[in-house]
Write an enzyme that holds these catalytic residues in place. Sequence first.
Site, PDB file in Angstrom:
ATOM      1  N   PRO A  90     -21.934  21.562  10.934  1.00 21.16           N
ATOM      2  CA  PRO A  90     -22.326  21.793   9.534  1.00 21.16           C
ATOM      3  C   PRO A  90     -21.143  22.255   8.677  1.00 21.16           C
ATOM      4  O   PRO A  90     -21.209  22.186   7.455  1.00 21.16           O
ATOM      5  CB  PRO A  90     -23.397  22.882   9.607  1.00 21.16           C
ATOM      6  CG  PRO A  90     -23.657  23.137  11.036  1.00 21.16           C
ATOM      7  CD  PRO A  90     -22.623  22.452  11.865  1.00 21.16           C
ATOM      8  N   GLU A 117     -24.277  28.138  18.928  1.00 20.95           N
ATOM      9  CA  GLU A 117     -23.526  28.598  17.745  1.00 20.95           C
ATOM     10  C   GLU A 117     -22.309  27.711  17.479  1.00 20.95           C
ATOM     11  O   GLU A 117     -21.601  27.924  16.500  1.00 20.95           O
ATOM     12  CB  GLU A 117     -23.066  30.053  17.912  1.00 20.95           C
ATOM     13  CG  GLU A 117     -24.168  31.033  18.310  1.00 20.95           C
ATOM     14  CD  GLU A 117     -25.429  30.854  17.489  1.00 20.95           C
ATOM     15  OE1 GLU A 117     -25.341  30.884  16.250  1.00 20.95           O
ATOM     16  OE2 GLU A 117     -26.516  30.671  18.081  1.00 20.95           O
ATOM     17  N   ARG A 155     -22.340  -0.598  11.668  1.00 19.63           N
ATOM     18  CA  ARG A 155     -22.773  -1.686  10.761  1.00 19.63           C
ATOM     19  C   ARG A 155     -21.663  -2.164   9.843  1.00 19.63           C
ATOM     20  O   ARG A 155     -21.800  -3.182   9.183  1.00 19.63           O
ATOM     21  CB  ARG A 155     -24.043  -1.310  10.001  1.00 19.63           C
ATOM     22  CG  ARG A 155     -24.018   0.002   9.292  1.00 19.63           C
ATOM     23  CD  ARG A 155     -25.426   0.494   9.011  1.00 19.63           C
ATOM     24  NE  ARG A 155     -26.235  -0.493   8.305  1.00 19.63           N
ATOM     25  CZ  ARG A 155     -25.982  -0.928   7.099  1.00 19.63           C
ATOM     26  NH1 ARG A 155     -24.943  -0.459   6.446  1.00 19.63           N
ATOM     27  NH2 ARG A 155     -26.743  -1.824   6.529  1.00 19.63           N
ATOM     28  N   ASP A 170     -22.031  -9.228  -2.837  1.00 19.27           N
ATOM     29  CA  ASP A 170     -22.668  -9.420  -4.135  1.00 19.27           C
ATOM     30  C   ASP A 170     -22.950  -8.066  -4.749  1.00 19.27           C
ATOM     31  O   ASP A 170     -23.938  -7.421  -4.446  1.00 19.27           O
ATOM     32  CB  ASP A 170     -23.961 -10.209  -3.967  1.00 19.27           C
ATOM     33  CG  ASP A 170     -24.651 -10.424  -5.296  1.00 19.27           C
ATOM     34  OD1 ASP A 170     -25.741 -10.995  -5.290  1.00 19.27           O
ATOM     35  OD2 ASP A 170     -24.094 -10.020  -6.322  1.00 19.27           O
TER      36      ASP A 170
HETATM   37  N1  4GX Z   1     -24.036  17.780  10.721  1.00 23.91           N
HETATM   38  N2  4GX Z   1     -25.466  20.937  13.852  1.00 23.91           N
HETATM   39  C1  4GX Z   1     -23.870  21.146  15.704  1.00 23.91           C
HETATM   40  C2  4GX Z   1     -23.597  23.278  16.848  1.00 23.91           C
HETATM   41  C3  4GX Z   1     -22.258  23.461  16.248  1.00 23.91           C
HETATM   42  C4  4GX Z   1     -21.990  24.439  15.278  1.00 23.91           C
HETATM   43  C5  4GX Z   1     -20.710  24.572  14.799  1.00 23.91           C
HETATM   44  C6  4GX Z   1     -20.036  22.792  16.206  1.00 23.91           C
HETATM   45  C7  4GX Z   1     -19.713  23.763  15.285  1.00 23.91           C
HETATM   46  C8  4GX Z   1     -24.821  19.319  12.088  1.00 23.91           C
HETATM   47  C9  4GX Z   1     -24.917  18.760  10.799  1.00 23.91           C
HETATM   48  C10 4GX Z   1     -25.591  20.456  12.578  1.00 23.91           C
HETATM   49  C11 4GX Z   1     -26.050  22.231  14.175  1.00 23.91           C
HETATM   50  C12 4GX Z   1     -24.847  20.258  14.964  1.00 23.91           C
HETATM   51  C13 4GX Z   1     -25.048  23.106  14.910  1.00 23.91           C
HETATM   52  N3  4GX Z   1     -21.272  22.652  16.701  1.00 23.91           N
HETATM   53  N4  4GX Z   1     -23.881  18.632  12.733  1.00 23.91           N
HETATM   54  N5  4GX Z   1     -24.501  22.405  16.075  1.00 23.91           N
HETATM   55  N6  4GX Z   1     -25.722  19.151   9.825  1.00 23.91           N
HETATM   56  O1  4GX Z   1     -26.361  20.996  11.828  1.00 23.91           O
HETATM   57  O2  4GX Z   1     -23.385  17.698  11.901  1.00 23.91           O
END
Ligand code: 4GX
Length: 258
Positions: A90, A117, A155, A170
């Site tokens: 995130p 986390e 894709r 197009d």
């Molecule tokens: N877009 N998540 C990853 C664990 C995490 C946290 C921090 C790495 C660093 C998310 C999103 C997402 C939740 C996947 C936390 N991994 N990933 N996870 N939105 O919410 O990509």
Amino acid sequence: MVFEIITIFPDFFRSILEHGLLKRARVGGQAEIRLHDLRDFTDDRHRTVDDRPFGGGPGMVFKPEPLFRAVETLKAEPSGEAFPVILLSPQGRLLTQAVAGELARHQRLVLLCARYEGVDERVAEHLATDELSIGDYVLSGGELAAAVVMEAVTRLLPGVLGNEESREQDSFSGGESTVGAHGILDCPHYTRPPEFRGWTVPEVLLSGNHEEIRRWRRRRALEKTWRRRPNLLASVALSDEDRKLLEEIKNAALEPAR
Ligand code: 4GX
């Protein structure tokens, strides 16, 4: 394109690989998806991938060693150029159509999927070359996000979409032309029956007048974008006709309802 997915849940991906676009691209040889179980890169009896965070607090953090070992194993394979190592998180930059387009230019992509986390920050800093988010909401793992990245990139690979599906060429047909870094939202679509539960299909679409249909679609696409995602209009190249249509749309919206 070779996607290298590093995950503790390789089985999570099995069904999407066997359906639709990803299946077709694999069979057609445009995409290969390799699943790597992160636990195969541990060296303890319990195959431990996570540990408690320094400083205390809830949850667990992915340890750096297995992730580094997994990626370094891939780097040691004989292959061409250096490849992006993408951490789904995130905290990453937002995935857009333009980002998908950039990624599609590579021959190999590593997708790191973490849970809990997240990962030890040294993974983000010294192993990942990119951190990508698929949107501002919280998932419970990077696997779904990695699947979204794979689908959006696949894709765009040459030969994956047929001419019918690829409407990129197009720029007035709507669909693909539109959403994305320099796009607007799509116009509405209708199919048979012409009347369903009293709701009718706009007359113009049944008229056979292709010039009028084209204008109507462009107008409805611009209108939807102006109402729902006005910021997209700032980054798109508008034609003289577009500007005129937008004026009409805005004026119509200002008119008091009669
Ligand atoms: N877009 N998540 C990853 C664990 C995490 C946290 C921090 C790495 C660093 C998310 C999103 C997402 C939740 C996947 C936390 N991994 N990933 N996870 N939105 O919410 O990509």
